[in-house]
Design a protein around this motif. Sequence first.
Motif, PDB file in Angstrom:
ATOM      1  N   PHE A 135       0.820  -1.213   0.000  1.00 25.06           N
ATOM      2  CA  PHE A 135       0.000   0.000   0.000  1.00 25.06           C
ATOM      3  C   PHE A 135       0.851   1.259   0.000  1.00 25.06           C
ATOM      4  O   PHE A 135       0.506   2.256  -0.638  1.00 25.06           O
ATOM      5  CB  PHE A 135      -0.909  -0.046   1.224  1.00 25.06           C
ATOM      6  CG  PHE A 135      -1.783   1.152   1.399  1.00 25.06           C
ATOM      7  CD1 PHE A 135      -1.585   2.031   2.451  1.00 25.06           C
ATOM      8  CD2 PHE A 135      -2.818   1.395   0.521  1.00 25.06           C
ATOM      9  CE1 PHE A 135      -2.402   3.125   2.615  1.00 25.06           C
ATOM     10  CE2 PHE A 135      -3.639   2.496   0.671  1.00 25.06           C
ATOM     11  CZ  PHE A 135      -3.429   3.358   1.727  1.00 25.06           C
ATOM     12  N   SER A 136       1.966   1.252   0.695  1.00 25.15           N
ATOM     13  CA  SER A 136       2.779   2.461   0.844  1.00 25.15           C
ATOM     14  C   SER A 136       3.383   2.926  -0.480  1.00 25.15           C
ATOM     15  O   SER A 136       3.862   4.053  -0.572  1.00 25.15           O
ATOM     16  CB  SER A 136       3.885   2.244   1.867  1.00 25.15           C
ATOM     17  OG  SER A 136       4.715   1.163   1.480  1.00 25.15           O
ATOM     18  N   ASN A 137       3.375   2.094  -1.510  1.00 26.82           N
ATOM     19  CA  ASN A 137       3.905   2.503  -2.815  1.00 26.82           C
ATOM     20  C   ASN A 137       2.900   3.270  -3.660  1.00 26.82           C
ATOM     21  O   ASN A 137       3.262   3.760  -4.737  1.00 26.82           O
ATOM     22  CB  ASN A 137       4.334   1.265  -3.622  1.00 26.82           C
ATOM     23  CG  ASN A 137       5.569   0.598  -3.052  1.00 26.82           C
ATOM     24  OD1 ASN A 137       6.322   1.208  -2.308  1.00 26.82           O
ATOM     25  ND2 ASN A 137       5.762  -0.661  -3.400  1.00 26.82           N
ATOM     26  N   TYR A 138       1.689   3.376  -3.180  1.00 32.10           N
ATOM     27  CA  TYR A 138       0.609   3.903  -3.995  1.00 32.10           C
ATOM     28  C   TYR A 138       0.158   5.291  -3.585  1.00 32.10           C
ATOM     29  O   TYR A 138       0.107   5.620  -2.387  1.00 32.10           O
ATOM     30  CB  TYR A 138      -0.595   2.958  -3.950  1.00 32.10           C
ATOM     31  CG  TYR A 138      -0.380   1.710  -4.757  1.00 32.10           C
ATOM     32  CD1 TYR A 138       0.323   0.637  -4.242  1.00 32.10           C
ATOM     33  CD2 TYR A 138      -0.869   1.618  -6.063  1.00 32.10           C
ATOM     34  CE1 TYR A 138       0.553  -0.492  -5.007  1.00 32.10           C
ATOM     35  CE2 TYR A 138      -0.665   0.484  -6.822  1.00 32.10           C
ATOM     36  CZ  TYR A 138       0.051  -0.564  -6.290  1.00 32.10           C
ATOM     37  OH  TYR A 138       0.269  -1.682  -7.044  1.00 32.10           O
ATOM     38  N   ALA A 139      -0.174   6.086  -4.592  1.00 35.54           N
ATOM     39  CA  ALA A 139      -0.944   7.301  -4.369  1.00 35.54           C
ATOM     40  C   ALA A 139      -2.419   6.911  -4.341  1.00 35.54           C
ATOM     41  O   ALA A 139      -2.861   6.052  -5.113  1.00 35.54           O
ATOM     42  CB  ALA A 139      -0.703   8.306  -5.493  1.00 35.54           C
TER      43      ALA A 139
END
Length: 122
Positions: A29-33
């Motif tokens: 999730f942390s890789n996503y805008a």
Amino acid sequence: QVQLVESGGGLVQAGGSLRLSCAASGSTFSNYAVAWFRQAPGKEREFVAGTSWSGSTYYADSVKGRFTISRDNAKNTVYLQMNSLRPEDTSVYHCAARLRVIVTTTTLYDYWGQGTQVTVSS
């Protein structure tokens, strides 16, 4: 692959507040805008607010100062705090995700939730 599920919509009087949640699963999730869009009947879907993978935020002029987007990567969740709601905020609110960078164009988002209805009465 990312799956998104929105919650928190409802009926509120003008001037009231709601907090929407967008829960994500399936990838890092942390890789996503993640962005919130809304669509009223008969109107095009429009950008509301977004948070990039690094936590930077961007807002549509119509909600600036009233709405706040935030993310909790430990919970894989993005929130939209909506204050001072107006009847014109009535829409179905969708969250959407794409890698890293916020954009305001709907077609550039890869993953979408089903939406949650927000109704603001006057």
